[in-house]
Design a protein around this motif. Structure first.
Motif, PDB file in Angstrom:
ATOM      1  N   UNK A  29     -43.031  11.067 -10.763  1.00  0.00           N
ATOM      2  CA  UNK A  29     -43.267  12.248 -11.583  1.00  0.00           C
ATOM      3  C   UNK A  29     -42.273  12.246 -12.732  1.00  0.00           C
ATOM      4  N   UNK A  30     -42.704  12.706 -13.893  1.00  0.00           N
ATOM      5  CA  UNK A  30     -41.786  12.740 -15.024  1.00  0.00           C
ATOM      6  C   UNK A  30     -42.106  13.899 -15.967  1.00  0.00           C
ATOM      7  N   UNK A  31     -41.092  14.240 -16.761  1.00  0.00           N
ATOM      8  CA  UNK A  31     -41.248  15.204 -17.848  1.00  0.00           C
ATOM      9  C   UNK A  31     -40.335  14.758 -18.972  1.00  0.00           C
ATOM     10  N   UNK A  32     -40.773  14.967 -20.220  1.00  0.00           N
ATOM     11  CA  UNK A  32     -39.967  14.597 -21.381  1.00  0.00           C
ATOM     12  C   UNK A  32     -40.271  15.558 -22.519  1.00  0.00           C
ATOM     13  N   UNK A  33     -39.394  15.565 -23.517  1.00  0.00           N
ATOM     14  CA  UNK A  33     -39.628  16.466 -24.650  1.00  0.00           C
ATOM     15  C   UNK A  33     -39.789  15.720 -25.977  1.00  0.00           C
ATOM     16  N   UNK A  34     -40.105  14.414 -25.928  1.00  0.00           N
ATOM     17  CA  UNK A  34     -40.427  13.681 -27.154  1.00  0.00           C
ATOM     18  C   UNK A  34     -41.721  14.244 -27.750  1.00  0.00           C
ATOM     19  N   UNK A  35     -41.788  14.283 -29.064  1.00  0.00           N
ATOM     20  CA  UNK A  35     -42.972  14.777 -29.760  1.00  0.00           C
ATOM     21  C   UNK A  35     -43.700  13.619 -30.429  1.00  0.00           C
ATOM     22  N   UNK A  36     -44.927  13.858 -30.832  1.00  0.00           N
ATOM     23  CA  UNK A  36     -45.710  12.818 -31.500  1.00  0.00           C
ATOM     24  C   UNK A  36     -47.152  13.224 -31.659  1.00  0.00           C
ATOM     25  N   UNK A  37     -47.882  13.289 -30.566  1.00  0.00           N
ATOM     26  CA  UNK A  37     -49.284  13.655 -30.633  1.00  0.00           C
ATOM     27  C   UNK A  37     -50.125  12.551 -31.266  1.00  0.00           C
ATOM     28  N   UNK A  89     -46.492  12.890 -26.339  1.00  0.00           N
ATOM     29  CA  UNK A  89     -47.212  14.105 -26.691  1.00  0.00           C
ATOM     30  C   UNK A  89     -48.716  13.995 -26.711  1.00  0.00           C
ATOM     31  N   UNK A  90     -49.276  12.883 -26.201  1.00  0.00           N
ATOM     32  CA  UNK A  90     -50.736  12.739 -26.235  1.00  0.00           C
ATOM     33  C   UNK A  90     -51.197  11.837 -25.099  1.00  0.00           C
ATOM     34  N   UNK A  91     -52.381  12.131 -24.592  1.00  0.00           N
ATOM     35  CA  UNK A  91     -53.051  11.240 -23.650  1.00  0.00           C
ATOM     36  C   UNK A  91     -54.000  10.367 -24.463  1.00  0.00           C
ATOM     37  N   UNK A  92     -53.700   9.066 -24.627  1.00  0.00           N
ATOM     38  CA  UNK A  92     -54.529   8.227 -25.506  1.00  0.00           C
ATOM     39  C   UNK A  92     -55.940   8.012 -24.977  1.00  0.00           C
ATOM     40  N   UNK A  93     -56.176   8.282 -23.714  1.00  0.00           N
ATOM     41  CA  UNK A  93     -57.511   8.076 -23.152  1.00  0.00           C
ATOM     42  C   UNK A  93     -58.491   9.141 -23.631  1.00  0.00           C
ATOM     43  N   UNK A  94     -57.984  10.351 -23.870  1.00  0.00           N
ATOM     44  CA  UNK A  94     -58.852  11.459 -24.275  1.00  0.00           C
ATOM     45  C   UNK A  94     -58.379  12.132 -25.558  1.00  0.00           C
ATOM     46  N   UNK A  95     -57.247  11.700 -26.092  1.00  0.00           N
ATOM     47  CA  UNK A  95     -56.621  12.277 -27.284  1.00  0.00           C
ATOM     48  C   UNK A  95     -56.236  13.740 -27.094  1.00  0.00           C
ATOM     49  N   UNK A  96     -56.100  14.167 -25.851  1.00  0.00           N
ATOM     50  CA  UNK A  96     -55.663  15.535 -25.572  1.00  0.00           C
ATOM     51  C   UNK A  96     -54.144  15.609 -25.646  1.00  0.00           C
TER      52      UNK A  96
END
Length: 644
Positions: free
Chosen positions: A284-292, A325-332
């Motif tokens: 399990x992980x959490x991070x605060x990097x941004x990007x989207x 900041x993004x899920x590349x599979x769905x772009x969410x």
């Protein structure tokens, strides 16, 4: 009634005399060591308890009766760790043998115990012959009392020496066996002289037996505490928290230097074993990097060095996810510090040399040895470039978010050679493509289905010709639904083929080759480097285009520099660079001034204690993103890592 003690159908004198005077080893009174033979002695302990309190009555030749109480201590827990004690409690009534040799420590006897096997007949010992002077004694101990064990290769090695600690452990095991015989006996008696001999042996080794008793008592207390407070009997929990300050200068022309940012990444890993040999890894992980999707808010986008989609760049740090900041599979989108499952992988052996693995959230580095000492996102190199060979990263192989579902095997050809391979698919959980959001690009841009869309077949051959040299050879064959490499190492990762008719919606096929070597030419200094080549071809059939990318790295790694536990590295190399094209493919985008990029990095890790380290470092990019129009860029990092 006969004037001897009940001891089944055997006369106890033979055992006691063997221990006291007729065996290859005798108890040695202080000051008389030279009078005794000290060749070898070997005992096997039948484990059924850690401690036994036994009392029994004996009758002497004058029919006088008196009680004897004896506390027997099992030596099976000498020097063991609490976790092994818990396992041992689940394996009651297991045969354990103690090899008695020249090592003076009591722990060493138990450490070697697992290499010895119980024998039921002296004929099983290949190096013991009927003509040997101790053959009769060994035969008695084996067949009457079960007090002898041999090595797995059926040898006894009867001419080796032993220590007092080891003899005490062996004596204690035989006392345990005598007690069992007494407790179950219904005929015959032992004389008072037999018991006196036994008492003398106990007195002679009283100090050693007391030491063993104290160790067992302490270990039992620790075991009880662990059992009362343990997280799980089958699962181990460990974690890593990274807090880092990152600053940068340079970048694209006309850009202002970004502000210093403070980022974090926290991981919790649960490793579960169901058989003792398998592992289920849940991360399990959490991070605060941004990007989207467009890289907004990322350091790379602020420098003007990121790709227009998914913020791929050579300015990325080692512990930053490939798609922040993004899920590349769905772009969410993924909000900062939201909890994610970044690892779910099961590893299990099916034969002595063959291990299989499968999971729905996996990375290539989970299965492939990393070879280079610079790998360690929270401990070693501070840049993404320096950590791994780019071929391992192709197709999102090390995305930092367990992008792919994967299955594969590890085949141990020999101690020096192993071969590993896997099939990975980034879109295995998507049943159908979403509608197009751009021409040729759907809302699920990587594709759909476990055997459709973007996928990779990767393999690594690892060779260790000596204890100081590691070599890894990599190959990957991958299909990408859109025009990307999927490494996250350079802005040209997105739009890998450029030229007329080669937009982002063009599918590509990659054949990637790489090699990594590490040479530890001294205990504290190692040379490490890699080389890689990617051959990218249009897979649509609509155009004729291909591009070759190359990359290399060389560095020096230092262990225990200036202080034990402090590591450092100096790294130089060439990030991924379009070195050749054919067909309609171009070497550089329009407006770029093509130039060979270079990367220079240095870091030093201070080990504060076993759980905390601080790593200051910096890397410099020359001709970043293969464009000399970009300013030389420096990225500075101050990383603090907590492990638990």
């Amino acid at each position: 009634m006969k004037a001897n003690l009940l001891l089944t159908s055997v006369n106890g004198v033979s055992l006691l005399c063997l221990l006291a005077g007729l065996s290859p080893v005798q108890a040695i009174p202080a000051g008389n060591e030279s009078q005794y033979n000290t060749e070898t002695f070997k005992l096997a302990e039948k484990i059924s308890h850690v401690k036994t309190q036994t009392s029994f009555k004996i009758r002497n030749e004058n029919d006088q009766t008196f009680s004897v109480e004896q506390k027997l201590i099992s030596s099976r827990d000498i020097g063991t760790k609490p976790d092994s004690l818990i396992a041992n409690k689940q394996r009651q009534n297991t045969n354990l043998a103690l090899k008695i040799s020249g090592d003076s420590s009591p722990q060493s006897a138990l450490t070697r115990a697992n290499t010895i096997a119980q024998v039921t007949s002296v004929s099983q010992l290949s190096d013991v012959q009927p003509t040997d002077w101790a053959f009769g004694a060994l035969q008695s101990l084996v067949e009457r009392y079960g007090c002898i064990a041999g090595y797995p290769n059926s040898t006894y090695r009867g001419n080796r020496a032993l220590t007092r600690y080891e003899f005490a452990a062996g004596l204690n095991a035989c006392l345990d066996r005598v007690n069992e015989l007494i407790a179950t006996a219904t005929t015959e008696l032992v004389t008072k002289q037999d018991l006196a001999t036994l008492q003398k042996l106990q007195e002679e080794f009283a100090a050693e037996l007391a030491t063993l008793r104290g160790r067992v008592d302490a270990l039992e207390a620790r075991t009880s505490e662990l059992e009362a407070n343990q997280f799980s009997t089958t699962t181990k929990l460990n974690g890593e928290a990274i807090i880092s300050a990152i600053g940068a200068t340079g970048g694209a022309p006309g850009r202002n230097d970004p502000n210093i940012i403070l980022v974090n990444r926290v991981r919790l890993n649960l490793t579960t074993s169901f058989t003792g040999k398998d592992s289920l890894i849940t991360g399990l992980q959490a991070y605060n990097f941004l990007g989207g999707v467009d890289g907004s808010g990322s350091l790379q986008e602020s420098l003007g060095l990121a790709s227009p989609l998914l913020s791929a760049s050579s300015a990325r740090t080692s512990f930053e996810p490939q798609f922040p900041g993004v899920d590349p599979k769905t772009l969410s989108g993924i909000s900062a510090n939201s909890l994610q499952l970044y690892k779910l992988l099961y590893i299990f052996p099916v034969a002595d040399k063959l291990t299989l693995f499968a999971g729905t959230a996996a990375e290539v580095s989970d299965a492939f040895p990393t070879i280079t000492p610079f790998y360690g996102e929270g401990q070693e190199a501070i840049s993404r470039f320096a950590s791994l060979n780019p071929v391992v990263r192709v197709s999102g192989g090390t995305s930092g978010s367990g992008l792919a579902s994967a299955a594969g095997f590890i085949f141990q050809l020999s101690k020096q050679l192993d071969f590993r391979a896997l099939y990975g698919n980034a879109n295995a959980n998507i049943p159908q493509l979403a509608d197009d959001i751009q021409p040729g690009i759907s809302g699920t841009p990587l594709g759909s289905g476990a055997f459709g869309g973007s996928s990779v077949i990767a393999a690594q051959l690892t060779f260790r010709p000596s204890s100081s040299i590691d070599i890894g050879l990599n190959y990957a064959n991958s299909y990408h639904e859109i025009n990307i490499l999927g490494t996250g190492l350079t802005s040209s990762d997105v739009g890998s083929l450029i030229g007329p008719g080669l937009d982002l919606g063009t599918p590509v096929k990659l054949n990637s080759f790489g090699g990594t070597v590490t040479w530890r030419f001294s205990p504290k200094i190692a040379f490490s480097g890699y080389g890689a080549a990617f051959f990218v071809d249009d897979s649509s059939g609509a155009v004729d285009a291909s591009t070759t990318f190359t990359s290399w790295m060389a560095g020096i790694h230092f262990n225990d520099l200036f202080h034990q536990g402090n590591n450092a590295g100096i790294i130089f190399g060439q990030p991924l660079y379009r070195s050749d094209t054919s067909g309609v493919a171009q070497l550089a985008p329009d407006g770029a001034n093509r130039a060979v990029p270079y990367h220079l990095e240095a870091y030093y890790r201070f080990r504060i204690n076993d759980n905390i380290s601080i790593t200051p470092g910096a890397f410099v990019l020359f001709n970043p993103e293969s464009d000399s129009n970009n300013d030389t860029t420096t990225v500075g990092v101050l990383r603090t890592t907590f492990t638990f």
